[in-house]
Design an enzyme around this catalytic site. Structure first.
Site, PDB file in Angstrom:
ATOM      1  N   ARG A  30      -2.167  -5.829   1.358  1.00 25.79           N
ATOM      2  CA  ARG A  30      -2.084  -4.986   0.163  1.00 25.79           C
ATOM      3  C   ARG A  30      -0.887  -4.054   0.262  1.00 25.79           C
ATOM      4  O   ARG A  30      -0.671  -3.432   1.290  1.00 25.79           O
ATOM      5  CB  ARG A  30      -3.370  -4.152   0.013  1.00 25.79           C
ATOM      6  CG  ARG A  30      -4.580  -5.040  -0.116  1.00 25.79           C
ATOM      7  CD  ARG A  30      -5.810  -4.274  -0.445  1.00 25.79           C
ATOM      8  NE  ARG A  30      -6.959  -5.181  -0.472  1.00 25.79           N
ATOM      9  CZ  ARG A  30      -8.180  -4.825  -0.785  1.00 25.79           C
ATOM     10  NH1 ARG A  30      -8.423  -3.567  -1.115  1.00 25.79           N
ATOM     11  NH2 ARG A  30      -9.155  -5.710  -0.776  1.00 25.79           N
ATOM     12  N   ARG A  79      -6.141   3.363   5.378  1.00 26.05           N
ATOM     13  CA  ARG A  79      -5.396   2.624   4.361  1.00 26.05           C
ATOM     14  C   ARG A  79      -4.231   1.921   5.037  1.00 26.05           C
ATOM     15  O   ARG A  79      -3.282   2.561   5.475  1.00 26.05           O
ATOM     16  CB  ARG A  79      -4.877   3.555   3.253  1.00 26.05           C
ATOM     17  CG  ARG A  79      -4.471   2.780   1.999  1.00 26.05           C
ATOM     18  CD  ARG A  79      -4.131   3.735   0.865  1.00 26.05           C
ATOM     19  NE  ARG A  79      -5.262   4.577   0.492  1.00 26.05           N
ATOM     20  CZ  ARG A  79      -6.275   4.207  -0.280  1.00 26.05           C
ATOM     21  NH1 ARG A  79      -6.310   2.986  -0.784  1.00 26.05           N
ATOM     22  NH2 ARG A  79      -7.253   5.047  -0.555  1.00 26.05           N
ATOM     23  N   GLU A 118     -15.200   4.818   1.550  1.00 27.01           N
ATOM     24  CA  GLU A 118     -15.722   3.518   1.121  1.00 27.01           C
ATOM     25  C   GLU A 118     -15.550   2.471   2.208  1.00 27.01           C
ATOM     26  O   GLU A 118     -14.465   2.303   2.763  1.00 27.01           O
ATOM     27  CB  GLU A 118     -14.966   3.073  -0.132  1.00 27.01           C
ATOM     28  CG  GLU A 118     -15.473   1.780  -0.723  1.00 27.01           C
ATOM     29  CD  GLU A 118     -14.574   1.249  -1.820  1.00 27.01           C
ATOM     30  OE1 GLU A 118     -14.004   2.076  -2.560  1.00 27.01           O
ATOM     31  OE2 GLU A 118     -14.419   0.023  -1.923  1.00 27.01           O
ATOM     32  N   SER A 121     -17.860  -2.941  -1.112  1.00 22.23           N
ATOM     33  CA  SER A 121     -17.988  -2.958  -2.560  1.00 22.23           C
ATOM     34  C   SER A 121     -18.647  -4.276  -2.945  1.00 22.23           C
ATOM     35  O   SER A 121     -18.253  -5.321  -2.421  1.00 22.23           O
ATOM     36  CB  SER A 121     -16.598  -2.872  -3.173  1.00 22.23           C
ATOM     37  OG  SER A 121     -16.663  -2.665  -4.547  1.00 22.23           O
ATOM     38  N   ARG A 125     -11.955  -0.092   8.378  1.00 21.72           N
ATOM     39  CA  ARG A 125     -12.852   0.976   7.966  1.00 21.72           C
ATOM     40  C   ARG A 125     -14.068   1.045   8.883  1.00 21.72           C
ATOM     41  O   ARG A 125     -14.563   2.124   9.213  1.00 21.72           O
ATOM     42  CB  ARG A 125     -13.291   0.772   6.510  1.00 21.72           C
ATOM     43  CG  ARG A 125     -12.142   0.806   5.513  1.00 21.72           C
ATOM     44  CD  ARG A 125     -11.977   2.149   4.872  1.00 21.72           C
ATOM     45  NE  ARG A 125     -10.747   2.237   4.095  1.00 21.72           N
ATOM     46  CZ  ARG A 125     -10.699   2.446   2.781  1.00 21.72           C
ATOM     47  NH1 ARG A 125     -11.817   2.569   2.095  1.00 21.72           N
ATOM     48  NH2 ARG A 125      -9.538   2.513   2.156  1.00 21.72           N
TER      49      ARG A 125
END
Lengths: 514, 380
Positions: free
Chosen positions: A336, A351, A423, A426, A477
């Site tokens: 990403r 991130r 987070e 999801s 994460r």
């Protein structure tokens, strides 16, 4: 719309480029600071849509506007325009609730124009057929000449109108593709703060000593190297070392074995895909602030999630109802750009540009998607509970849903080094949003055949499947959570019990002697 | 001009100074350009070659060792593509739609097999003192060049990222070489021995013909790579350590293979000496390369700027100043494939197939696959 005006437009194409201010999109607030997976928010650049005033049926596309035409998806989504028109109030409310930049009015207008133009085309075709029929009989030469002339005119008009119809359909597709999925009635309406807490597990651990964040632990235990990676690759890249490598493999191995027990088929996927697949899943590969890396000199991109190659497996297919549900758990590396993400929510592993992830993907009948959404969130909650994490499951509010999601449950886990929740997963129910774009259908099983002949006319009509996706394990994460929550005063980190057998029995990551 | 001078003398000197300065500026510019040109042309000079390396092309490579022999089959064998289809392990067709040719999905036991191969390889090599790593797979193109690869130009093996100076790695050797670039290591830190996992991406431009079937030549694959940084006098020793590790791994898996000392025309520019291992692939009916171990001596380290400072013997004088430190030297680097998953999968599927269509899992891998002993045909 008068037919006379249509004919006029057909004979003399008129270029109209009026831009009314209401069609410019206001940049919407950046809600991405914490969201790992909310990159499917609507495009951040203004979407220019030419206004169609009532008197102009069709607009000629100027040759100079190549940048926009090259940005158009070269594929068609099977959008149900009739349904949109018949439910336009609900669709409009949904668009507003989601802060979407979709332009419903333009869609409805284009659709209406398209239908009218289509009728006109059909009418002209019929007239031309009539003329052709008449010309088969015995005729006076002057009559024949007249008919030939009429036939020629009709043919020319038809060619022009048919071209216009194609352009209109393309324009309609282009504008309609931004219309987001509808929303589950239980989803809270509003922004980030409106998301509802469905479940909370555990509580923040109390530390009796000053704690370190994962970056410090990574340095002290020689587990993570960001500095060398900054030289070799750039910021937000890293090397994992020593026990961290074993921990990543243990996380993936354990997650795989747990999820396979629930009937999910393991897969590994390509990480380079054609950009059209990325678009069909609801992402935006081109344009500023895209999350997607593109490969030089090709139409290929790097995937940001295995959801993309998973959606692509069955594209343009008709599945048997008996084959459903299809349940996959796939490992991949994910890439990403994280363009547009700034601020404190970018520290360390939180991130990064490249990471390992295990993703669950379900293809099912429409009536089953709600059930599987609950199955997926239950699997995630069980995994994170087994690892001893403190977390909350959120029912994301309308402004935080990506365009494809009918409903989205995010799990945020407590990260003591950050002093807040972050987070870690999801789970989205995309209903038929992706399947309409990827062309994934199923043929319902038939009840008892009444007639003796099994012909195509007797087969039930195909329907679009529903697709769902959910994060089983996003390694960086998870590593933030495990390192920060399981640290001890002496600087070591405890390995959660379920992972130990997958790490050769290691119970502790100890500081190394220097 | 610092002394006392007659004005005419001063003027003359000023004029002379000005002319000298102008000439200097020109010549300094020319020197820079010449140095650049020299660099550019000299960078193509390949590494020197070990005296024992056979001179010649492919056919001149020497066989150092041969292990095992081709298995005799009493039934009609399948190649790995057929086995992959029949056992629902590999999907090339969907990948061709989604990504293009030479991409694939692994399914079911093949996923477990990939993970078992990587896990087992890691544990075996760690026992020999290698530090495990995972690496970035996107790197700056300058690093790719410093390792001796060519990111730009026709027929490059390297994928570039649009709009950046970044590329995808074709092997973990690249980010491994980059870790210590522009550094001076202590002699006591050497040797540095790493085993790294990464996905690798190769365009395979220019590769055509029969040697591209199925998993044999693909654009993306998982690989475990060993990398050693050592003193020059130790590189020969570590080259032998690396090839021994590889031979032990493949012997444990029951493969039939030969270790080749690659001839001069088959060495890459960085390699002083290169040992390739080719394993028997019954589905192809020939040997196929499954690993490569290169001693790059100081070719990469001179480009990456990796030096070490030799430890000092007893200090003679009381003062420890920079003048007393030994001069730095360039390290030697070596790299070797511990496990290239798709090629290993070709070998294991084709060699371990049984008449009933099942495939036997080699014993060392079973504990890493939850104890599975057999990949069986699935009921449809």
């Amino acid at each position: 719309m008068s037919l006379h005006k249509l004919r006029l437009a057909a004979a003399v194409p008129v270029t109209i480029s009026t831009f009314s201010s209401r069609l410019f999109l206001k940049p919407f607030p950046n809600t991405l600071t914490l969201g790992l997976f909310s990159r499917r928010l609507q495009p951040r650049k203004p979407l220019l849509v030419r206004a169609f005033s009532a008197s102009a049926a069709v607009q000629d596309i100027p040759a100079t506007q190549t940048s926009e035409s090259s940005a158009r998806p070269q594929w068609k989504a099977s959008i149900d325009f009739k349904w949109i028109r018949d439910n336009k109030e609900a669709v409009e409310i949904n668009i507003k609730n989601r802060n979407s930049n979709a332009n419903l009015d333009a869609v409805l207008e284009l659709y209406e124009n398209m239908l009218n133009l289509q009728k006109e085309v059909e009418r002209l075709r019929e007239e031309r057929n009539n003329v052709a029929k008449k010309m088969k009989g015995k005729l006076e030469s002057s009559e024949r000449e007249r008919l030939v002339e009429e036939g020629k005119n009709l043919k020319e008009s038809l060619v022009t109108l048919e071209e216009d119809l194609v352009k209109l359909k393309d324009e309609l597709q282009h504008v309609a593709q931004s219309i987001p999925n509808m929303t589950h009635p239980d989803v809270p309406v509003g922004g980030e703060d409106s998301s509802a807490i469905r479940k909370e597990v555990g509580c923040p651990r109390e530390f009796n000593f000053p704690i370190k964040d994962h970056l410090q632990l990574g340095k002290d235990l020689d587990l993570i190297d960001f500095d060398s990676a900054a030289e070799v690759s750039g910021s937000k890249f890293f090397y994992l070392k020593n026990e961290a490598v074993l921990l990543e493999m243990a996380l993936l191995n354990w997650t795989l074995s747990q999820v396979m027990k629930k009937g999910y088929t393991p897969l590994t996927t390509p990480e380079i895909v054609r950009s059209s697949i990325v678009e069909k899943c609801g992402f935006q590969p081109r344009g500023d602030n895209t999350q997607v890396y593109s490969i030089d000199g090709t139409d290929q991109c790097l995937i940001g999630t295995a959801e993309i190659p998973l959606g692509g497996i069955h594209m343009d297919s008709i599945l048997l109802e008996s084959a459903l549900p299809l349940k996959y758990i796939a490992f991949s590396h994910c890439f990403r750009t994280e363009a547009g993400a700034a601020g404190a929510a970018t520290k360390g592993l939180y991130r990064v540009h490249q990471f390992s992830k295990a993703e669950m993907f379900v293809i099912c009948r429409p009536e089953d998607s709600e059930f599987f959404h609950h199955e997926l969130i239950q699997i995630e909650e069980d995994l994170f509970t087994s690892l001893g994490l403190h977390f909350k499951t959120l029912d994301m509010a309308t402004a935080d849903l990506g365009a494809p999601a009918y409903r989205k449950f995010d799990i945020e886990a407590w990260m003591p080094g950050f002093g807040r929740f972050g987070e870690i997963s999801s789970a989205s129910n995309c209903t038929d949003y992706q399947s309409r774009r990827l062309g994934i259908r199923y043929r319902p099983s038939e009840p008892l055949q009444t007639g003796p002949k099994k012909g195509k006319a007797n087969l039930p009509a195909t329907k679009f499947v529903h697709t769902l996706n959910a994060t089983a394990c996003a390694v960086p994460r998870m590593m933030v959570c495990l390192l920060e929550n399981y640290q001890q005063e002496d600087g070591s980190v405890v390995i959660p019990e379920p992972l130990r057998p997958f790490m050769g029995g290691i119970e502790l990551i100890k500081p190394k002697l220097k | 001009m610092k002394g006392k001078l007659e004005p005419s003398e001063r003027e003359r000197l000023v004029e002379e100074g000005k002319s000298l300065k102008e000439s200097l500026v020109s010549m300094e510019e020319d020197l820079v350009k010449l140095k650049d040109e020299l660099q550019h042309v000299a960078q193509s000079i390949p590494n020197m070659t070990h005296p024992d390396v056979p001179v010649g092309g492919e056919d001149s490579s020497a066989i150092r060792k041969e292990v095992g022999c081709p298995r005799e089959f009493h039934f009609q064998i399948k190649d790995h593509l057929q086995l992959g289809k029949d056992l629902d392990l590999i999907d090339f067709d969907s990948a061709a739609e989604v990504s293009g040719s030479k991409f694939f999905y692994l399914k079911n036991e093949a996923v477990l097999l990939e993970m078992a191969l990587l896990n087992w390889t890691l544990s075996q090599v760690m026992k020999k003192g290698y530090t495990p790593l995972t690496t970035p797979e996107i790197v700056r193109s300058s690093i790719v060049e410093k390792c001796g690869f060519q990111p730009r130009g026709d027929n490059t093996q390297v994928y570039s990222i649009d709009g950046t100076d970044q590329c995808l790695i074709g092997t973990a050797e690249i980010p491994l070489g980059g870790i210590h670039m522009d550094s001076i290591l202590l002699e006591s830190a050497l040797p540095l021995k790493y085993i790294a996992f990464s996905h690798c991406f190769r365009t395979e431009a220019g590769a055509a013909g029969a040697a591209t079937k199925g998993l044999y030549r693909v654009h993306q694959f998982s690989k475990a790579e060993m990398f050693v940084i050592c003193r020059p006098e130790d590189s020969e020793f570590f080259h032998h350590e690396l090839i021994q590790i590889e031979e032990d791994l493949f012997t444990s898996l029951g493969l039939h293979f030969k270790t080749l000392d690659m001839a001069t025309a088959d060495l890459g520019a960085p390699a002083y000496r290169k040992f390739d291992i080719e394993a028997w692939m019954p589905g192809f009916g020939r040997f196929g390369e499954i690993s490569s171990a290169s001693n790059c001596t100081d070719y990469q380290s001179r480009r990456l700027g990796i030096r070490y400072r030799p430890s000092e013997p007893l200090q003679t004088g009381p003062k420890k100043g920079k003048a007393n430190l030994p001069a730095t030297k360039f390290v030697h680097t070596l790299n070797a494939t511990a496990c290239a998953v798709p090629r290993m999968m070709v070998c294991l599927l084709e060699n371990n197939q049984q008449e009933d269509g099942s495939v036997v899992i080699p014993e060392p891998l079973r504990p890493f696959m939850g104890g599975i002993e057999l990949i069986k045909p699935k009921l449809k």
